[in-house]
Design an enzyme around this catalytic site. Sequence first.
Site, PDB file in Angstrom:
ATOM      1  N   ASP A  40       0.776  -1.219  -0.274  1.00  0.00           N
ATOM      2  CA  ASP A  40       0.030   0.125   0.152  1.00  0.00           C
ATOM      3  C   ASP A  40       0.881   1.167  -0.030  1.00  0.00           C
ATOM      4  O   ASP A  40       2.042   1.334   0.443  1.00  0.00           O
ATOM      5  CB  ASP A  40      -0.973   0.084   1.332  1.00  0.00           C
ATOM      6  CG  ASP A  40      -2.206  -0.613   0.889  1.00  0.00           C
ATOM      7  OD1 ASP A  40      -2.601  -0.996  -0.247  1.00  0.00           O
ATOM      8  OD2 ASP A  40      -2.964  -0.818   1.901  1.00  0.00           O
TER       9      ASP A  40
ATOM     10  N   LYS B  86      -3.209   3.363  -2.705  1.00  0.00           N
ATOM     11  CA  LYS B  86      -4.740   3.717  -2.463  1.00  0.00           C
ATOM     12  C   LYS B  86      -4.430   4.921  -1.691  1.00  0.00           C
ATOM     13  O   LYS B  86      -4.500   4.739  -0.506  1.00  0.00           O
ATOM     14  CB  LYS B  86      -5.448   2.806  -2.239  1.00  0.00           C
ATOM     15  CG  LYS B  86      -5.695   1.672  -3.320  1.00  0.00           C
ATOM     16  CD  LYS B  86      -6.752   0.288  -2.633  1.00  0.00           C
ATOM     17  CE  LYS B  86      -8.024   1.006  -3.036  1.00  0.00           C
ATOM     18  NZ  LYS B  86      -8.411   1.019  -4.541  1.00  0.00           N
TER      19      LYS B  86
ATOM     20  N   MET C 282      -9.143   9.796   7.652  1.00  0.00           N
ATOM     21  CA  MET C 282      -9.664  10.344   6.295  1.00  0.00           C
ATOM     22  C   MET C 282     -10.587  11.445   6.424  1.00  0.00           C
ATOM     23  O   MET C 282     -11.535  11.541   5.695  1.00  0.00           O
ATOM     24  CB  MET C 282     -10.170   9.232   5.350  1.00  0.00           C
ATOM     25  CG  MET C 282      -8.922   7.928   5.028  1.00  0.00           C
ATOM     26  SD  MET C 282      -9.741   6.547   4.211  1.00  0.00           S
ATOM     27  CE  MET C 282     -10.597   5.841   5.774  1.00  0.00           C
TER      28      MET C 282
END
Length: 263
Positions: free
Chosen positions: A44, A66, A183
Amino acid sequence: MTSHHSPLTTSGRCTLVGAGPGDPELLTLKALKAIQAATVLLVDDLVSDEIVAFAPPGARIVYVGKRGGCKSTPQEFIEKLMIMAVREGEKVVRLKGGDPFIFGRGGEEVEHLRAAGIDVQIINGITAGLAAVTSLGVPLTHRQHAHGVVFVTGHAKPDDQGTDWRALADTARKAKLTLVIYMGVSGAGRIQHELLTGLPATTPVAVIQNATLATQRHITTTLGQMTGAISESGLASPSVIVVGDVVSGVAAAAEHPTQFRAA
């Protein structure tokens, strides 16, 4: 009718490994052993180079980043790569920042692998929400200030309304919960507006970017001033937002750093 495949007899295998928040010394021993035994690593975006360096010299390393706001590798493509590599006899490690099962899409990947007849091992990692607040010397729960903690994403899929922040704020106030928002920086304005319907504007907030890394930065503010403070500080993704009375302990940790220093 749902079809189920029998587990494959190939020597290949797949392990979902949590790389933790970034600091390589926060890897578990089990995670380190899995990385060192891998022949293929699907890595990742948030996994540090220092952690990838633990892979054996002959391992094939594939970066499948991502990250919100950036070009991302399609999830379907990642799942196909894992299945293909296992069927070719590879020892596949899917290396994820934080923990595979906390906003790491680990659940989705396990479902697809098992549907293909592939057994999967899961190795947990320290999730960024815990590491971030620990780096400031304060807890997520406290007998006087927080009876529980909620990990929640601030990012929703295009076809999803996302978190009901008003309901969450009301519950957090009544149940004395700490909110850990992943996020959430890009949607901080909406999150702040909705949370203020149930939480006081004076509620302490911390925003931590790049937790546990040498580049870590943070601010402490209040819910009422959160959006302006984030904008003024220039903090961006990847950041964790922590909302709750436990954040008031940051000042005490700063005054007594030797007592509150995180490992």
